[in-house]
Enzyme design. Structure first.
Site, PDB file in Angstrom:
ATOM      1  N   GLU A  60      49.724  44.998  43.285  1.00 13.88           N
ATOM      2  CA  GLU A  60      48.835  43.888  43.621  1.00 13.88           C
ATOM      3  C   GLU A  60      49.284  43.131  44.871  1.00 13.88           C
ATOM      4  OE1 GLU A  60      47.910  44.902  39.434  1.00 13.88           O
ATOM      5  OE2 GLU A  60      49.754  44.686  40.618  1.00 13.88           O
ATOM      6  N   HIS A 129      47.457  39.721  28.492  1.00 11.45           N
ATOM      7  CA  HIS A 129      46.209  40.259  29.034  1.00 11.45           C
ATOM      8  C   HIS A 129      44.999  39.412  28.623  1.00 11.45           C
ATOM      9  CE1 HIS A 129      48.818  43.710  29.584  1.00 11.45           C
ATOM     10  NE2 HIS A 129      47.880  44.311  30.288  1.00 11.45           N
TER      11      HIS A 129
END
Length: 329
Positions: A60, A129
């Site tokens: 990322e 998550h």
């Protein structure tokens, strides 16, 4: 005006913007061959090719840095972060570069970057998550942060984001992807910094965004059908810039306010809104501002425990029962 899903509205909008502007391109993990973890980019690699729909490594910080650089050079990258929780790996690139370059370069170099990312709980994806981290980014000058609650706003705000010359964090709640609604045809845009009165009312105001705004609207409609209370719902849509005028005017009208957010209560978006109401509408309040939010724990995997930790319609109704005018109880 067609009725389509939130997911389809995003997919259609990306396709339209790729066709409209050759400088727009997509990048992210598994968005091409696999068509994205949530199929938002389905069919786009086949239609536009690997130059416009770029599969990235699991890195990322690397691909957000690449996106910042390409935006500085005149392209318009739309990056998908697979889940909001992974955005932490790219914080330096977002906060210290994307948000500040335009200012630090004296306005010479805009950064027209969109970062799309899904978040939210309720899917049994466990603590790492299932987070809502929008307050991190709404705190930072130089970023726009938006969180639509319905397919029409998803289309209109994504178009606005892609055409904006500032970096935009575009938040998509996982629980909204399959929801459906009417979406205007054509080149439909929704301005940033303008909240929407999703439902008018007179007894109290609920201020919310993203999936909780949709839930608040359902609760408000049900209460009115049951002839209990007339509840006004303000859907923020845009978290930065924040439409304080619409919030304050609504609270001045009703005299009572509930801030409803799927986030931890401390130091959150709700705290900022409560402070705004206190500062700008204090003399109009008939009761203290109430905040309805998640229990402050990492979200459990166990479904019963997850449900216990998340806020929802029951918690909102409890708050309404405590705050609503006595004359209609």
């Amino acid at each position: 005006m067609a009725e389509i899903s939130f997911r389809q509205a995003l997919n259609d909008t990306l396709r339209e913007e790729l066709k409209r502007d050759d400088n727009v391109f997509l990048m992210g993990e598994e968005i091409g061959v696999f068509e994205g973890s949530y199929k938002i980019t389905a069919g786009l690699l086949k239609e536009f090719g690997a130059r416009r729909v770029v599969d990235t490594p699991i890195a990322e910080n690397g691909f957000i840095g690449m996106a910042v650089g390409s935006a500085m050079l005149g392209l318009r990258p739309v990056v998908e972060i697979m889940t909001f929780n992974f955005i932490a790996l790219a914080m330096d690139e977002i906060l210290n570069h994307a948000a500040k370059i335009h200012y630090m370069f004296g306005g010479q170099t805009p950064v027209p970057l969109v970062i799309r990312t899904p978040g939210g709980g309720g899917q049994q994806l466990s603590a790492t998550h299932s987070q809502n981290l929008e307050v991190w980014f709404a705190h930072i000058p130089g970023l726009h942060v938006v969180a639509p609650s319905n397919p029409a706003d998803a289309k209109g705000m994504l178009k606005t984001a892609i055409r904006n010359n500032n970096p935009v964090i575009f938040i998509e709640h996982l629980g909204l992807y399959n929801t459906r609604g009417s979406v205007p045809d054509g080149d439909y845009l929704v301005p940033f910094g303008k909240a929407k009165i999703a439902k008018e009312g007179t007894d109290l105001t609920i201020i919310s965004y993203s999936r909780m705004a949709a839930m608040a609207l359902d609760v408000a409609r049900r209460l009115e059908q049951e002839n209990k209370w007339s509840v006004e719902v303000v859907d923020l849509r845009s978290l930065r810039p924040l439409d304080k005028e619409t919030i304050v005017n609504s609270v001045k009208k009703t005299g009572r306010a509930i801030v409803f957010e799927e986030d931890w209560r401390s130091y959150g978006i709700g705290a900022e809104i409560a402070a705004t109401v206190q500062e700008e509408a204090f003399d109009y309040l008939d009761a203290p501002v109430k905040r309805v939010a998640n229990v402050e724990v990492p979200l459990p995997y166990s479904k019963p425990l997850e449900s216990a930790a998340l806020t929802g319609a029951k918690q909102l109704l409890d708050a309404i029962n405590e705050l609503a005018p006595r004359r209609r109880r």
